[in-house]
Enzyme design. Structure first.
Site, PDB file in Angstrom:
ATOM      1  N   TRP A 332       0.892  -1.177  -0.029  1.00  0.00           N
ATOM      2  CA  TRP A 332       0.047  -0.034  -0.004  1.00  0.00           C
ATOM      3  C   TRP A 332       0.744   1.267  -0.061  1.00  0.00           C
ATOM      4  CZ3 TRP A 332      -0.402  -4.193   3.320  1.00  0.00           C
ATOM      5  CH2 TRP A 332      -1.404  -5.121   2.931  1.00  0.00           C
ATOM      6  N   ASP A 333       1.970   1.394  -0.070  1.00  0.00           N
ATOM      7  CA  ASP A 333       3.144   2.256   0.056  1.00  0.00           C
ATOM      8  C   ASP A 333       2.648   3.254   1.449  1.00  0.00           C
ATOM      9  OD1 ASP A 333       4.884   4.062  -0.767  1.00  0.00           O
ATOM     10  OD2 ASP A 333       3.441   5.486  -1.957  1.00  0.00           O
ATOM     11  N   TYR A 334       2.773   2.108   2.275  1.00  0.00           N
ATOM     12  CA  TYR A 334       2.754   2.717   3.668  1.00  0.00           C
ATOM     13  C   TYR A 334       4.148   2.875   4.394  1.00  0.00           C
ATOM     14  CZ  TYR A 334      -2.444   2.052   4.128  1.00  0.00           C
ATOM     15  OH  TYR A 334      -3.864   2.131   3.758  1.00  0.00           O
TER      16      TYR A 334
END
Length: 653
Positions: A332-334
């Site tokens: 999630w590109d967290y």
């Protein structure tokens, strides 16, 4: 005072003693009247708290401009496309009566903290026509760090800047000249042996060691540059150690958490945010990001240690002491985008050295600084499975069980009009959504919050007097869709939303990524499709595990047409600071104002329009008995806020 001695020898020693006492008195007076801000977060642990009380709730409305400094940065962009990406996100530091800061293109300035007059500037001549993912520099660092007993000072103070084109440069703090004995004529090449990296955050300083991470655009291919963290000798520039967050051989810890024939070729998991330092414990705290590419992990099945983690490393050796993974198998590109915050936490009546971690998910983890063990409960909860062929989402994710979620826990449709709301509902219905940590899908998934949601790079601050942890947050959902590579042209041919969406080619994987956010844009401006507030300022009482207060931060619509927008908040980039005077200062919102809030209840006490966008974190200091509040106001090209080249200082009349 004693009478003037008659004996010549006695007169000599009397004069010397009086002179020494005068020097001591002057030094003590200066110390009493000067309070510095010597690092990006004031202290090396990023608490972003000042003991200053001169400016307080009773007089903050009297703040007026003390001076304004212009960097000439816009002129520097001419002939390039830098203004499309440039963001003035720097927080100045103040040491020995001088402010030091960097511009988006890594130029360094030193100005008088009282008058704003330039003392010197240094231009590293970054070539702006190269492919740069980001054009920003959040600040510089000073060596030696104050009160750091590990530093062996054999020369004057140095200012370190890490540049967009991958250099670590040491400058003389007084003259601004490169230190010729550091590296090669004052510079170390950070790209050597690593690849095309940038650096956008100031390096960490601990003892005689400078620790630096890297920034990279990691959605374009699977085998991106490695996110190596490196430590250099502050005096010579000699490499002391390097640490790769991705294990590359079977004998390395965490290797078994990367499964797949080419998993060891994965790139990124880099540390583009700020690294915190604890000199007393010989530790640096590394906030790592998602592996490349962000949204497909079929080439790297497993939990993927040490990506998307906080990793404590022994500063003297480069050895991992402990780690805590905030997101398993990140899809999630967290990234851990904010600086780990070092503070003292009271548990069972005892003071415990702690680190607070705020994430894009909206989670806040409180960990023991020496062991990484959670000081407040954390539990693993089941999350949705992936439906993408070749992908295996991790079955659980960590959740803090006693602290509030600061992201986007509830998803509903919203619009200015019934038609807007209906369109938002249709869009939401078209996307796959099973709650938090819904993986990307071929249909298109709703990710809430998106990669700019929750606690972003602006991070948190902590007021030890009130015990409040304060942060500004974003509430923005994203649409993520994976398209089979061979069907890309066919998929986007007649789909206007996909044509407009951001593209991540994710070379080396079967899928291309398309990313957009839940808003529309028309002649009315940006129309959000999820309910307000879209950005808030939040205070958490850690002892009670509850929100002390939460208020909308700024606005992002025309308030002459929509006066209610003041209650809707704004997306925000940049952080807040707290003072012992009972104030929180923050800009960050898209409306271009600097504001002061009451620490106790979040009430707005003062606001002022900045000459350009304020997507930076302010700072404060005292000199000659006068407290100043300073912010860089230069706007943000990608966000479309007003560009400028200002550093503005405020003080009481």
């Amino acid at each position: 005072m004693q009478a003037f001695p008659q004996c010549p020898r006695a007169r000599f020693f009397w004069c010397i003693s009086v002179l020494m006492l005068s020097v001591i008195d002057v030094a003590m007076g200066q110390a009493a009247n000067s309070v510095e801000w010597p690092a990006y977060g004031n202290d090396a642990g990023g608490m972003r708290f000042s003991p200053l009380k001169q400016i307080n709730p009773t007089n903050v409305k009297q703040l007026t401009i003390a001076w304004t400094f212009r960097t000439g940065e816009l002129e520097h962009y001419k002939g390039t496309s830098a203004d499309e990406k440039a963001a003035f996100e720097a927080t100045p530091i103040m040491v020995d009566g001088t402010l030091y800061f960097s511009t988006p293109t890594s130029r360094v300035f030193a100005v008088d903290a009282t008058t704003g007059q330039k003392k010197w500037d240094y231009n590293p001549d970054v070539y702006l026509r190269q492919d740069l993912s980001e054009i920003t520099s959040r600040g510089v660092s000073c060596w030696p760090a104050p009160a750091d007993k590990r530093a062996s000072v054999t020369s004057g103070k140095r200012i370190f800047v890490a540049t967009l084109d991958g250099r670590l440069i040491a400058l003389d703090a007084v003259t601004g000249k490169p230190i010729s004995t550091f590296g090669k004529e004052g510079s170390v090449d950070l790209r050597k042996g690593v690849g095309n990296i940038s650096v956008t955050s100031p390096p960490a300083v601990i003892g005689n060691t400078i620790v630096v991470g890297s920034s990279m655009g990691d959605n374009q291919r699977f085998n991106y540059e490695r996110g190596v963290v490196r430590a250099y000798d502050a005096l010579t520039g000699t490499l002391r150690w390097s640490w790769d967050p991705i294990p590359r051989s079977k004998n390395e810890a965490g290797f078994a958490t990367w499964k797949g024939p080419e998993a060891t070729q994965t790139g990124a998991a880099n540390a583009w945010s700020l690294i915190s330092a604890d000199a007393e414990r010989d530790l640096v705290f590394i906030p790592t990001t998602s592996p490349s590419p962000d949204y497909y992990g079929g080439e790297r099945i497993g939990s993927n240690l040490y990506a998307s983690s906080i990793v404590a490393i022994r500063a003297s050796t480069g050895k991992v002491v402990w780690h805590f993974q905030t997101v398993h198998h990140d899809l999630w590109d967290y990234d851990n985008a904010s600086q780990p915050l070092l503070f003292t936490f009271t548990k069972n009546g005892k003071a415990v050295p702690a680190v607070a971690v705020g994430t894009k998910v909206g989670h806040v983890f409180i960990l023991n600084r020496e062991t990484g063990v959670p000081l407040l409960p954390v539990e693993e909860r089941p999350v949705p499975k992936s439906t993408v062929p070749g992908e295996e989402a991790f079955p659980t994710q960590p959740f803090p069980s006693t602290l509030p979620l600061l992201g986007l826990p509830k998803l509903e449709a919203w619009g200015l009009t019934p038609d807007d709301k209906a369109a938002a509902q249709r869009r939401i219905n078209s996307l796959h959504y099973e709650g938090m940590f819904t993986p990307p899908s071929l249909q298109g998934s709703l990710v809430a919050p998106g990669n700019v949601g929750g606690v972003h790079w602006g991070g948190m601050c902590y007021d030890p007097e009130s015990g409040l942890l304060i942060t500004n947050i974003n509430r923005l959902a994203a649409s993520i869709r994976l398209l089979p590579r061979e069907k890309l042209a066919e998929s986007v041919k007649n789909d206007q939303e996909l044509l407009r969406a951001e593209t991540g080619m994710q070379a080396g994987t079967p899928y291309v990524m398309k990313r957009s956010y839940l808003f529309t844009r028309d002649e009315r401006g940006v129309i959000m499709q999820t309910p307000p507030p879209w950005g808030t300022l939040v205070a958490i009482n850690l002892q009670k595990g509850a929100l002390a207060w939460e208020i909308p931060l700024g606005y992002m619509m025309d308030i002459t047409k929509y006066p209610q927008a003041k209650q809707w908040g704004s997306l925000n980039f940049g952080g807040a600071i707290a003072t012992a005077g009972g104030l929180i200062f923050v800009a960050a919102s898209l409306d271009g104002h600097l504001r002061a809030f009451n620490t106790q209840d979040g009430s707005l006490l003062w606001e002022v329009a900045l000459p350009a966008g304020g997507q930076a974190t302010p700072m404060t200091y005292q000199i000659n008995g006068q407290q100043y509040v300073v912010i860089a106001a230069g706007g943000h090209g990608k966000l479309g806020t007003k560009l400028g080249d200002y550093v503005v200082a405020y003080r009481l009349p």
